[in-house]
Structure formats: structure tokens, C-alpha cells
Design an enzyme around this catalytic site. Structure first.
Site, PDB file in Angstrom:
ATOM      1  N   GLY A  40      66.699   5.989  13.069  1.00 52.97           N
ATOM      2  CA  GLY A  40      67.834   6.079  13.924  1.00 52.97           C
ATOM      3  C   GLY A  40      68.408   7.589  13.781  1.00 52.97           C
ATOM      4  O   GLY A  40      68.081   8.357  13.083  1.00 52.97           O
ATOM      5  N   THR A  42      71.498   8.779  12.749  1.00 58.23           N
ATOM      6  CA  THR A  42      72.054   8.963  11.470  1.00 58.23           C
ATOM      7  C   THR A  42      70.909   9.318   9.999  1.00 58.23           C
ATOM      8  O   THR A  42      71.064  10.255   9.729  1.00 58.23           O
ATOM      9  CB  THR A  42      72.880   7.798  10.908  1.00 58.23           C
ATOM     10  OG1 THR A  42      73.693   7.320  12.115  1.00 58.23           O
ATOM     11  CG2 THR A  42      73.745   8.275  10.056  1.00 58.23           C
ATOM     12  N   ASP A  92      69.386   3.987   5.051  1.00 55.16           N
ATOM     13  CA  ASP A  92      69.083   3.658   6.536  1.00 55.16           C
ATOM     14  C   ASP A  92      70.570   3.563   6.981  1.00 55.16           C
ATOM     15  O   ASP A  92      71.463   3.413   6.331  1.00 55.16           O
ATOM     16  CB  ASP A  92      68.382   2.382   6.670  1.00 55.16           C
ATOM     17  CG  ASP A  92      67.714   2.262   7.960  1.00 55.16           C
ATOM     18  OD1 ASP A  92      68.037   3.171   8.802  1.00 55.16           O
ATOM     19  OD2 ASP A  92      67.210   1.114   8.077  1.00 55.16           O
ATOM     20  N   GLY A  93      70.677   3.659   8.480  1.00 55.35           N
ATOM     21  CA  GLY A  93      71.947   3.318   9.092  1.00 55.35           C
ATOM     22  C   GLY A  93      71.901   2.032   9.473  1.00 55.35           C
ATOM     23  O   GLY A  93      71.467   1.159   8.929  1.00 55.35           O
ATOM     24  N   ALA A  94      73.050   1.698  10.161  1.00 58.29           N
ATOM     25  CA  ALA A  94      73.320   0.396  10.577  1.00 58.29           C
ATOM     26  C   ALA A  94      74.125   0.160  11.899  1.00 58.29           C
ATOM     27  O   ALA A  94      74.764   1.275  12.067  1.00 58.29           O
ATOM     28  CB  ALA A  94      74.414  -0.490   9.397  1.00 58.29           C
ATOM     29  N   LYS A 105      71.259  -4.840  12.197  1.00 62.64           N
ATOM     30  CA  LYS A 105      70.401  -3.502  12.511  1.00 62.64           C
ATOM     31  C   LYS A 105      69.307  -3.936  13.449  1.00 62.64           C
ATOM     32  O   LYS A 105      69.209  -4.968  13.832  1.00 62.64           O
ATOM     33  CB  LYS A 105      69.837  -3.176  10.987  1.00 62.64           C
ATOM     34  CG  LYS A 105      70.528  -2.665  10.074  1.00 62.64           C
ATOM     35  CD  LYS A 105      69.770  -2.051   8.844  1.00 62.64           C
ATOM     36  CE  LYS A 105      68.674  -1.313   8.619  1.00 62.64           C
ATOM     37  NZ  LYS A 105      68.651  -0.220   9.857  1.00 62.64           N
ATOM     38  N   GLY A 108      67.836   0.429  16.985  1.00 61.86           N
ATOM     39  CA  GLY A 108      66.405   1.380  17.473  1.00 61.86           C
ATOM     40  C   GLY A 108      65.068   0.509  17.492  1.00 61.86           C
ATOM     41  O   GLY A 108      64.049   0.954  17.321  1.00 61.86           O
ATOM     42  N   GLU A 114      62.203  -1.809   8.815  1.00 60.79           N
ATOM     43  CA  GLU A 114      63.396  -1.536   8.055  1.00 60.79           C
ATOM     44  C   GLU A 114      63.565  -2.621   6.861  1.00 60.79           C
ATOM     45  O   GLU A 114      63.853  -2.241   5.688  1.00 60.79           O
ATOM     46  CB  GLU A 114      64.510  -1.449   8.941  1.00 60.79           C
ATOM     47  CG  GLU A 114      64.298  -0.392   9.723  1.00 60.79           C
ATOM     48  CD  GLU A 114      65.761   0.019  10.827  1.00 60.79           C
ATOM     49  OE1 GLU A 114      65.827   1.024  11.131  1.00 60.79           O
ATOM     50  OE2 GLU A 114      66.189  -1.061  11.068  1.00 60.79           O
TER      51      GLU A 114
HETATM   52  C1  5RP Z   1      67.253   1.142  14.089  1.00 62.09           C
HETATM   53  C2  5RP Z   1      68.387   0.942  13.329  1.00 62.09           C
HETATM   54  C3  5RP Z   1      69.351   1.900  13.005  1.00 62.09           C
HETATM   55  O1  5RP Z   1      69.729   2.236  11.369  1.00 62.09           O
HETATM   56  C4  5RP Z   1      70.702   1.242  13.774  1.00 62.09           C
HETATM   57  O2  5RP Z   1      70.444   1.329  14.953  1.00 62.09           O
HETATM   58  C5  5RP Z   1      71.633   2.575  13.727  1.00 62.09           C
HETATM   59  O3  5RP Z   1      71.301   3.769  14.303  1.00 62.09           O
HETATM   60  P1  5RP Z   1      72.088   4.907  14.733  1.00 62.09           P
HETATM   61  O4  5RP Z   1      72.060   5.597  13.212  1.00 62.09           O
HETATM   62  O5  5RP Z   1      71.419   5.718  15.476  1.00 62.09           O
HETATM   63  O6  5RP Z   1      73.411   4.507  15.147  1.00 62.09           O
HETATM   64  O7  5RP Z   1      68.559  -0.461  12.795  1.00 62.09           O
HETATM   65  O8  5RP Z   1      66.368  -0.167  14.066  1.00 62.09           O
END
Ligand code: 5RP
Length: 234
Positions: A40, A42, A92-94, A105, A108, A114
Site C-alpha cells: 500500500g 503507507t 503493514d498499513g490498514a 485490510k 490494495g 498479507e
Molecule cells: C492492501 C492493504 C493496505 O494496507 C491498505 O489498503 C492501506 O493502504 P494505504 O496505506 O495505501 O492506505 O491492506 O491490501
């Protein structure tokens, strides 16, 4: 001539907050280890920051083709998940995170990989800007990766819960994940019991992965706020 100091507070954009938490996550990376890397915008900030530490780590296990390509372009070795028994940390992001560390999640489309990498990591460090922190999961459309032949059946099961379901598209055709499957985006859910919800949907035939991360919740969240990075622990 003297100049009056500029007292206008700096307004941080969402992109600035992502950069801040991406950099802050470096302190969770263990020297000499292999680090789990999510997907993602982030996480892209984290990967860019990780380049400065690339000689201090063995490499990374990645949760998507996109992150693998970014890591490799920066000279970071990417290991196959099957060749690594366990990881000290997964970063990882969320799309949403609540006050217990439960998350939605998959925005993306990388949710399955993940969840796999998170499951083999001792600690999940979530990096997110403050817009992602919620009281109850469900405002963000819940991504669910499904086997294509089960799309209509699973759609009906969510509709029976009062939700509306959209098959995610890309360039006018159903988006195909890194695993060759489809994504349903489910709106209108109020997920008050993330563990129970995840366990229930996991049992539906044709569901590959539901985007509720309750069994693989975060232990730490580095939250980018207007007043700096806050550390939440769960
Ligand atoms: C991808 C994810 C990402 O962590 C989630 O979509 C957050 O994305 P971003 O950092 O672009 O806001 O789960 O599958």
C-alpha cells in the site's frame, strides 16, 4: 532588519503523515533479521525508508508483487515465504483499525498474502494515518477475496446480512488478484465482533480470505497525527 518568527502551524498532509509513520516503523526492524513487508501507499513510505537500513537486514518477505518489485528496485533481497519459518516483525498499513488492534485490510487487493505473512510474524506493527482509526469496523467497504465460481453465492450470503456487494473492477473487467481470484467489496456492515465475524465468513465455501484481521490483529499501531506519531499498543 529583523523578521518576526513565522508562527503559522505547519499543516501535515495525509501523505506527510504516511511518510512519518513509515519512517517511525524503522525502529521495529531487527538488525540481522528478515522483515515482513505489507502493501500500500503507507508501506511504500516504509520501504523507501528501509532502503537506508538495507545493509543491516538480511532482507524481506513481501505480501505482494508490487511491494516485491519496490523492495528489489531498492536493492533489498526478497525471500520466498516458504523459505522463512518465522519473522520477528510484520509492518503493514490498514484501511481501518479499531482500539483493540482489529483491522480491515485489502484495499490494495493484497489481503491473502498479507494475512499469510502476518500469521508467521511475532509482531504486527500497523502504520496508518489518523483517518484510519475507528470505534467499530465496517465503514470502509470490506474486501473479501473469493474464488470466481462462488461470487454470486457469497454475494447472496452478505446480502442476507443486509450488506450490499460490488465485484471489484479494473479497466472495466473484474480485478484479478496476485492469486488469480476476485475481490468483493462489501458495504453496510457493522462489525461489532471481529473475531466471530472472521471465523464465520472463513467457513463459507469459496472465500479465500476475508479482510477482517482479527486473528492476525496488530500488537502496535504507529498512528500519524497532526501532533506527531502516536504509539498505540494492544
Ligand atoms: C492492501 C492493504 C493496505 O494496507 C491498505 O489498503 C492501506 O493502504 P494505504 O496505506 O495505501 O492506505 O491492506 O491490501
Amino acid at each position: 532588519m529583523t523578521h518576526a518568527p513565522n508562527l503559522t502551524p505547519t499543516v501535515l498532509s495525509q501523505d506527510d503523515l504516511k511518510t512519518l509513520v513509515g519512517q517511525a516503523a524503522l525502529r521495529y526492524v531487527v538488525a540481522g533479521d528478515i522483515v515482513g513487508v505489507g502493501t500500500g501507499s503507507t508501506v511504500n513510505k516504509f520501504i523507501d525508508a528501509l532502503a537506508a537500513m538495507k545493509d543491516q537486514i538480511k532482507g524481506a518477505v513481501s505480501s505482494s508483487v508490487a511491494s516485491t518489485e519496490r523492495l528489489q528496485a531498492l536493492g533489498i533481497t526478497v525471500f520466498d515465504c516458504n523459505d522463512v519459518a518465522e519473522l520477528s516483525v510484520y509492518i503493514d498499513g490498514a484501511d481501518e483499525i479499531d482500539h483493540q488492534g482489529y483491522m480491515i485490510k485489502g484495499g490494495g487487493a493484497a489481503l491473502t498474502r498479507e494475512k499469510i505473512v502476518a500469521a508467521q510474524s511475532h509482531q504486527f506493527v500497523c502504520i496508518a494515518d489518523e483517518s484510519k482509526l475507528v470505534q467499530t469496523l465496517g465503514t470502509y467497504p470490506l474486501p473479501v477475496e473469493v474464488i470466481p465460481m462462488a461470487v454470486n453465492r457469497i454475494t447472496r450470503q452478505f446480502e442476507a446480512m443486509g450488506a450490499t456487494v460490488v465485484l471489484r473492477q479494473k479497466d472495466g473487467v473484474p480485478l484479478v488478484t496476485d492469486n488469480g481470484q476476485y475481490i468483493l467489496d462489501v458495504r453496510g456492515l457493522h462489525i461489532a465482533d471481529p473475531l466471530g465475524f472472521e471465523a464465520q465468513v472463513n467457513q463459507w465455501p469459496g472465500v479465500v480470505t476475508v479482510g477482517v484481521f482479527a486473528f492476525q490483529k496488530a500488537q502496535v499501531c504507529l498512528l500519524g497525527t497532526a501532533s506527531g506519531v502516536k504509539t498505540l499498543t494492544f
